[in-house]
Every structure is written in structure tokens, then in C-alpha cells.
Design a protein around this motif. Structure first.
Motif, PDB file in Angstrom:
ATOM      1  N   ASN A 199       0.934  -1.389  -0.111  1.00 19.32           N
ATOM      2  CA  ASN A 199      -0.069   0.089  -0.140  1.00 19.32           C
ATOM      3  C   ASN A 199       0.849   1.199   0.012  1.00 19.32           C
ATOM      4  OD1 ASN A 199      -2.373  -1.505   0.081  1.00 19.32           O
ATOM      5  ND2 ASN A 199      -2.645  -1.415   2.209  1.00 19.32           N
ATOM      6  N   ALA A 202       2.225   1.678  -3.489  1.00 19.55           N
ATOM      7  CA  ALA A 202       0.888   2.242  -4.421  1.00 19.55           C
ATOM      8  C   ALA A 202       0.641   3.753  -4.024  1.00 19.55           C
ATOM      9  CB  ALA A 202      -0.424   1.258  -4.096  1.00 19.55           C
ATOM     10  N   LEU A 203       0.878   4.143  -2.854  1.00 20.30           N
ATOM     11  CA  LEU A 203       0.476   5.541  -2.492  1.00 20.30           C
ATOM     12  C   LEU A 203       1.820   6.343  -3.057  1.00 20.30           C
ATOM     13  CD1 LEU A 203      -1.004   7.802  -0.778  1.00 20.30           C
ATOM     14  CD2 LEU A 203       0.337   7.138   1.042  1.00 20.30           C
ATOM     15  N   GLU A 205       3.513   5.750  -5.659  1.00 17.73           N
ATOM     16  CA  GLU A 205       3.150   5.713  -7.229  1.00 17.73           C
ATOM     17  C   GLU A 205       1.964   6.723  -7.390  1.00 17.73           C
ATOM     18  OE1 GLU A 205       2.395   1.841  -8.488  1.00 17.73           O
ATOM     19  OE2 GLU A 205       4.534   1.032  -8.070  1.00 17.73           O
ATOM     20  N   ASN A 206       0.820   6.902  -6.750  1.00 16.94           N
ATOM     21  CA  ASN A 206      -0.017   7.713  -6.703  1.00 16.94           C
ATOM     22  C   ASN A 206       0.506   9.257  -6.790  1.00 16.94           C
ATOM     23  OD1 ASN A 206      -1.809   5.603  -7.141  1.00 16.94           O
ATOM     24  ND2 ASN A 206      -2.570   5.547  -5.137  1.00 16.94           N
ATOM     25  N   PHE A 207       1.542   9.234  -5.630  1.00 21.29           N
ATOM     26  CA  PHE A 207       2.089  10.826  -5.484  1.00 21.29           C
ATOM     27  C   PHE A 207       3.078  11.164  -6.825  1.00 21.29           C
ATOM     28  CE2 PHE A 207       0.334  10.890  -1.047  1.00 21.29           C
ATOM     29  CZ  PHE A 207      -0.028  12.141  -1.078  1.00 21.29           C
ATOM     30  N   ASP A 208       3.218  10.101  -7.702  1.00 22.46           N
ATOM     31  CA  ASP A 208       4.213  10.323  -8.641  1.00 22.46           C
ATOM     32  C   ASP A 208       3.674  11.656  -9.569  1.00 22.46           C
ATOM     33  OD1 ASP A 208       6.344  10.304 -10.346  1.00 22.46           O
ATOM     34  OD2 ASP A 208       5.569   8.586 -11.489  1.00 22.46           O
ATOM     35  N   TYR A 210       3.234  14.497  -8.554  1.00 23.11           N
ATOM     36  CA  TYR A 210       2.728  15.763  -7.606  1.00 23.11           C
ATOM     37  C   TYR A 210       3.978  16.564  -7.092  1.00 23.11           C
ATOM     38  CZ  TYR A 210      -1.808  14.238  -8.359  1.00 23.11           C
ATOM     39  OH  TYR A 210      -2.961  13.753  -9.110  1.00 23.11           O
TER      40      TYR A 210
END
Length: 314
Positions: A199, A202-203, A205-208, A210
Motif C-alpha cells: 500500500n 501504491a501511495l 506511485e499515486n504521488f508520482d 505531484y
């Protein structure tokens, strides 16, 4: 039965020939039926190789070292390899210890079996050779390391450690128990920790992408920070002022007013007892809130104009 002299001599000669052939082929590795390739390996240092050292192909014996000669930049090691073995010309060459006794051997370690291959007269450059540390070099380095160790400092260090552990058996047992329980926790919650790690990935990667956006906030935070600090200090000053005002001027005043009201104010219990006969008649009175709402809705229908209905007497 006793053999005659000529027969014994013939048998002795045959046995001598067999032993010589065995020593030549099996021990000296000189098989006249075998074809060989002569390969030269350039090296910066011999690494302990000798003119009879073994040559392997990933641990399988394929030849021997036949000569070691000096060159202007290092050494040239001449190898005699069995021609039936195909050795890629780009193979890595390692000089390692064959045993703990320090016997060196040369081992070809190709990354694949594709050609071109070593042939008679091939030369292996020195950049492909890796020489392992010999036993003598390791012992020499170990001797230098031991010479740099001060026995007095080691003794003091051991004494300090002994003093640090003295009387700490209970703490050490507690620490050991904590580490054991931590290891058990990691073992039991391995799946949960794995999910947490995934997780987190994944977090991340989601902030990639920004990062520049968040970095753009730095100037705004820099401008807001002094004002926020000033506001916090102002609230702090107001709290100190309010604390002094309430505790000193207002607090005693309120207490005095309360004392005066307690002395001058009438007894509400006696007033309630005196008014009970007059207020008892108000108990049956009921107020219909719904009817009042309906009446107001009829008078003010919502269009901004009041409406009044009159009953004409007959």
C-alpha cells in the motif's frame, strides 16, 4: 612353476612399459592421441600460478599451465588446452585457490557457449582476468591488521563491556524477550506488513508527478509562516491578558455581586408557594401550535400579500 630368465625379463619390460604409459597419460597428462591448443593469457600478476597448475572450464579440467614468462607490462601465461573443449574467447578467467593449502588453478567461466572460441595461438587480454587473494597475501594482511591492534585498548574495552553488563541481567532478559516477541510479531503479521508495504508503494506511485506541485507551495508557506507565527503569539498574549483580567478585576467583582444577590434576593421557594393557587387554573389551558401555523399560512400565502377573510353576517 618357475619362469625362465628370458620370460621374466620380458614380463618385467612389459610391466615397466605399462607403468610408464600410465605415468605419462594419467599423471603427467601427456596423451599422444590428444590434440591441444596453445593459448596465451596476459596477467598483471601470477596470483600464485605455477607451470604445472591446473586449468578448468567451470570446474572441469581441460588443460594445464605450461610456461609463465615476463613481459614489459606483466606476465604471459602459456596454456595447453584440450582441443575438444570449446571455450568462448570472451570468457572471464579467474585464478583461485584449489584448496585451503593455497594451490592455485585457472578457471574459465563463460557467460554463454556462443562463439567465437579459443583456438591455437589465441591471446586472452588481462582485462578478462580476475586474480583472487592468495593465502599468503591474506595472512600478510591479517598480520598487518593484528600489528595495528593495541592489546591494552582491547582489554579496556572488554572491561567496559563487562562493567556495562554487570547487574543488568534483568534488563538484558527483558530486552531479549522484547526482541523475541518482535520477531514473533513480524512472523505472525507478515502478510499484514506485506500489504502495508505494498500500500505504501501504491501511495508513492499515486504521488508520482505531484512533486513539482507540492514544491510550488514552498513560496506560499514561506509568506504565510511569519503571519501565522504573529497570530499565534497574539493569541498567546490575549490569553495571558484575559487570565489576569478575569482572576484579578472581574473575579472578585462577580463574587461580591453574587454575595449581594444572595443577601438581598427574595426566597423564590416562598414566592412559588404563594403563586401556586393562582397558577393552578392555567394547567388546563392548551395551545394548539398546529392551528396557529395553519392560520398564519392562510393569512400569508407566500406571495407577499396578506389575505384576510371576513364572514358577512346574515
Amino acid at each position: 612353476m618357475k619362469l625362465s630368465g628370458p620370460v621374466s625379463l620380458v614380463l618385467l619390460l612389459v610391466l615397466t612399459g605399462v607403468c610408464a604409459a600410465y605415468l605419462t597419460v594419467g599423471v603427467l597428462d601427456l596423451d599422444p592421441r590428444r590434440t591441444t591448443n596453445t593459448v596465451t593469457v596476459l596477467m598483471d600478476s601470477s596470483g600464485g600460478l605455477m607451470q604445472t597448475s591446473q586449468v578448468d572450464l567451470r570446474g572441469m579440467r581441460i588443460g594445464r599451465v605450461r610456461a609463465i614468462t615476463a613481459t614489459g607490462t606483466g606476465l604471459a601465461v602459456r596454456l595447453e588446452l584440450d582441443a575438444k573443449y570449446r571455450v568462448p574467447i570472451g570468457s572471464e578467467v579467474r585464478v583461485s585457490n584449489l584448496s585451503a593449502a593455497g594451490e592455485q588453478f585457472m578457471d574459465f567461466r563463460p557467460t554463454g557457449m556462443a562463439g567465437p572460441y579459443l583456438t591455437d595461438g589465441s591471446v586472452v587480454p588481462a582485462r578478462q582476468v580476475r586474480v583472487a587473494t592468495t593465502v599468503s597475501e591474506a595472512l600478510a594482511k591479517l598480520d598487518v591488521l593484528n600489528a595495528q591492534i593495541d592489546p591494552a585498548k582491547i582489554e579496556r574495552l572488554a572491561a567496559i563491556l563487562s562493567q556495562g553488563y554487570a547487574g543488568r541481567e534483568r534488563e538484558i532478559a527483558t530486552l531479549t524477550k522484547a526482541l523475541t516477541m518482535t520477531a514473533q510479531l513480524l512472523h505472525d503479521k507478515r502478510d499484514a506488513i506485506t500489504r502495508l508495504y505494498l500500500n505504501g508503494q501504491a501511495l508513492a506511485e499515486n504521488f508520482d508527478g505531484y512533486g513539482p506541485v507540492i514544491g510550488g507551495w514552498a513560496a506560499d508557506f514561506t509568506e504565510v509562516l511569519p503571519e501565522a507565527v504573529h497570530l499565534i503569539k497574539s493569541f498567546q498574549g490575549y490569553s495571558y491578558a484575559g487570565e489576569q483580567v478575569w482572576d484579578e478585576p472581574l473575579g472578585p467583582l462577580v463574587q461580591k455581586i453574587d454575595q449581594y444577590l444572595a443577601v438581598l434576593g427574595p426566597d423564590l421557594a416562598h414566592i412559588a408557594t404563594a403563586l401556586r393557587p393562582s397558577t393552578s387554573v392555567l394547567k388546563p389551558v392548551r395551545v394548539d401550535a398546529g392551528s396557529i401555523i395553519d392560520l398564519l399560512s392562510a393569512v400569508f400565502p407566500g406571495n407577499g400579500t396578506a389575505r384576510v377573510t371576513l364572514d358577512v353576517p346574515k
